[in-house]
Design an enzyme around this catalytic site. Structure first.
Site, PDB file in Angstrom:
ATOM      1  N   THR A  80       1.003  -4.668   4.239  1.00  0.00           N
ATOM      2  CA  THR A  80       0.717  -4.981   5.641  1.00  0.00           C
ATOM      3  C   THR A  80       0.029  -6.324   5.850  1.00  0.00           C
ATOM      4  O   THR A  80       0.136  -6.909   6.926  1.00  0.00           O
ATOM      5  CB  THR A  80      -0.170  -3.880   6.263  1.00  0.00           C
ATOM      6  OG1 THR A  80      -1.403  -3.802   5.538  1.00  0.00           O
ATOM      7  CG2 THR A  80       0.531  -2.538   6.218  1.00  0.00           C
TER       8      THR A  80
ATOM      9  N   THR B  74       0.814  -1.216   0.000  1.00  0.00           N
ATOM     10  CA  THR B  74       0.000   0.000   0.000  1.00  0.00           C
ATOM     11  C   THR B  74       0.846   1.264   0.000  1.00  0.00           C
ATOM     12  O   THR B  74       0.455   2.282  -0.580  1.00  0.00           O
ATOM     13  CB  THR B  74      -0.930   0.006   1.231  1.00  0.00           C
ATOM     14  OG1 THR B  74      -1.786  -1.149   1.190  1.00  0.00           O
ATOM     15  CG2 THR B  74      -1.789   1.260   1.274  1.00  0.00           C
TER      16      THR B  74
END
EC number: 3.5.1.1
Length: 658
Positions: free
Chosen positions: A191, A19
């Site tokens: 993540t 991300t």
């Protein structure tokens, strides 16, 4: 490596995807090549080579006013607001795959638009990548004011972390091994599976002596409000200023041990937590490092990356009503190991058909490890329902996270030298600090005043012996306690355990440096074993002094305030082999540099102490970039004078011609 200054730390950033570098596409967030590197190049906090930005000149009112009046902001020719020089300094970077992306600024017409890597060996490619450099900064307890120069090795293609596999972990480990001349490493990662990757890397990177930090973001750098900036800057800062020789995960102002974390939230900025182990570092107004919990490498082996993991492992989460057929499916012949997520403290349904399946699998050689489904807590044999699992052959996994247990089992099963019995034994032994073992060290509060006085008198007696004059006189320094006959409260010397530890923490570094300078192994041993763990199964390098958090990096790595030298520097400079071995066995950091940027290996080589050089090299020590610059002068002089002995010492130390 051009563009490297003596006061810079060199960090390799391995950008795998995630991300942190994404942009909004037609179907949601997606990775975009080169975007992250180009964005960092435009931000003064991440790249300010000329130290000419407002950011670099705002540390004081006077500095800002002088910059503001002299910067010539309206004249681009002065370079006051140029974010990068016309030609970016480069760093040599190696990879197991061809390097095709460089992150060069397409708006700079004076610079090449691409860099092509060359093949240096089988499966080894290298290229000189443009480097970025942060403004100069100093941090509490760090290695002085310095800049962090870093290169971004961007993967092609970039990965969403949900697509990360075993081969990607091995690739990261390999790239760290190929670039181990860098001071530290930051891995940018998605993540979703970051805790799996940090756990796997903690095992793959064997005998690690440098800082490796994984980080990412919940909100990408492309959005104005994001956590990407803080996470990346925090990871870079810690990597550039501290030696924390283990795989870590940095997120939301916390540095965790990499094999102790799990992702707890998909929408909070504090997405990760380490329920059973305190953070190694808390970043706030101050940077607070829990040095007592930082792993100290004590094995006399060089760093290496293990490049294999077994894919024949699985995780099975028990649930009420689970059938024996479901469990049996996990234990098919191709399966070599199973992580069994049990109820509570290691409990399972007591049905005979279920237990028979588990027992049969264990007898067949499948390694079954029990961990708790609870995020906080450990497996124990407190309940009968837990003991039946142990009787069936299941191994207790302590308080390991599911991600760590799976990675550890995969790692151990990939080592052909281990039998099934040895794998089972090692699953219950902390290899990288991944599980908690009981501590037998009494807390400082249990020490009496008399015990504190006795401890201090022991320290002072060593001071007296080391400081004795050339004659036969021997100074005696004794601290007396409260006279039992005295009732004068003002005459008593009473303190808390914390105060006693503080006094000891002030004395021990001085004593250790003095003992090393004299090569007094008795006093060195006294310092290193004083307050050591009484449990013979526990590493003896953990001390009460360190537990008090009063000696940064542990007493074995305490630095001289003036020179920044550690006891290992002093022992190496003087050629004290016995002292060097004692310090290394206690966890001395071979990559630690003093205020001049030199390692202990440099001083040993400079003084011609070949035996010390060989010991340090065996431990994995290498000459730093700064060392190599000065070594070049020494080698040139030795060559000119025909000093073959000196040349041999520098070559043994790993000198590389520049």
């Amino acid at each position: 490596m051009s563009g490297t200054h003596l006061d810079e730390a060199r960090v390799l950033v391995i950008y795998t995807g995630g991300t942190i570098g994404m942009l909004v596409g037609h179907q949601g967030l997606t990775t975009e090549p080169l975007f992250l590197t180009e964005t960092l190049r435009t931000l003064a906090a991440f790249h300010d080579p000329l130290q000419s930005s407002l950011f670099s000149n705002s540390s004081s009112v006077q500095g800002y006013r002088q910059w503001s009046s002299n910067s010539g902001r309206s004249s681009p020719q002065t370079g006051a607001h140029v974010a990068y020089p016309p030609q970016l300094p480069t760093l040599l970077v190696r990879s197991s795959r061809p390097i095709g992306r460089t992150g060069l600024n397409p708006g700079n017409k004076d610079q090449e638009s691409s860099v092509t890597s060359t093949k240096a060996a089988d499966n080894v490619y290298e290229a000189h990548l443009p480097s970025l450099v942060t403004p100069r900064s100093a941090v509490p307890g760090g290695t002085g004011s310095k800049r962090i120069r870093y290169a971004v090795l961007e993967w092609e293609p970039l990965l969403d972390s949900s697509n990360v596999e075993i081969n990607d972990w091995i690739r990261i480990a390999t790239e760290i091994e190929l670039n181990y001349t860098f001071d530290a490493f930051v891995i940018l990662h998605g993540t979703d599976t970051m805790s799996y990757s940090s756990s796997a890397l903690s095992f793959l990177l064997e005998d690690l002596g440098k800082t490796v930090i994984l980080t990412g973001a919940q909100i990408p750098l492309s959005q104005l409000r994001n956590d990407a900036t803080d996470n990346l800057m925090g990871a870079l800062t810690i990597a550039g200023h501290y030696i924390i020789p283990e795989v870590c995960l940095y997120f939301n102002h916390m540095l965790f041990r990499g094999n102790r974390v799990s992702k707890m939230s998909s929408y909070d900025l504090n997405a990760f937590d380490s329920p059973n182990f305190a953070p190694l570092v808390k970043v706030g107004i101050d940077i607070i490092i829990n040095w007592n919990n930082v792993i100290r490498q004590t094995s006399l082996r060089r760093f290496r990356a293990h490049k294999e993991m077994s894919s024949h492992v699985a995780t099975l989460r028990l649930f009420p009503g689970i059938t024996a057929a479901t469990v049996n499916a996990f234990f098919m012949p191709s399966t070599k190991g199973v992580i069994l997520e049990t109820f509570g403290a290691g409990n399972a349904p007591q049905r005979s058909d279920l237990m028979n399946v588990i027992r049969e699998a264990c007898n067949r050689g499948v390694v079954v490890v029990a961990i708790s489904q609870c995020s906080k807590g450990s497996v124990s044999d407190a309940y009968e329902t837990g003991r039946t699992l142990l009787q069936a052959g299941v191994i207790p996994g302590g308080d390991m996270t599911p991600e760590c247990a799976l990675a550890k089992l995969s790692y151990l099963l990939s080592k052909s030298e281990f039998s099934v019995a040895e794998v089972r034994k090692l699953m219950g032994v902390p290899l990288r600090g991944e599980l908690t073992r009981s501590s037998l060290v009494p807390p400082p509060s249990q020490l009496t005043v008399e015990e504190n006085l006795q401890s201090l008198n022991g320290v002072l007696s060593h001071f007296g012996r080391l400081s004795k004059s050339l004659g036969n006189s021997k100074p005696q320094i004794v601290i007396s306690g409260l006279d039992g006959a005295s009732h004068d409260a003002a005459a008593s010397w009473s303190w808390t355990a914390a105060e006693a530890a503080s006094v000891e923490a002030s004395l021990y570094p001085l004593l250790l440096h003095l003992a090393v300078a004299r090569n007094d192994t008795e006093s060195i041993g006294f310092c290193l074993t004083k307050s050591a763990h009484s449990d013979p199964t526990v590493d003896s390098t953990f001390y009460n002094l360190d537990a008090a958090g009063l000696i940064e990096g542990g007493i074995v790595n305490c630095t001289d305030p003036g020179s920044g030298r550690t006891p290992l520097h002093t022992a190496s400079l003087n050629g004290h082999v016995d002292s060097v071995n004692l310090l290394l066995n206690a966890g001395a950091l071979v990559h630690q540099r003093d205020t001049l940027g030199h390692t202990a290996l440099y001083y040993a080589a400079r003084q011609g102490h070949i035996e010390v050089v060989n010991v340090l090299v065996k431990m994995g020590s290498t000459l730093s970039v700064v060392d190599n610059v000065f070594a070049a002068l020494a080698v040139a002089n030795a060559s000119k004078s025909g000093d073959n002995m000196s040349l041999n010492v520098w070559l043994s130390a790993g000198y590389i011609a520049i």
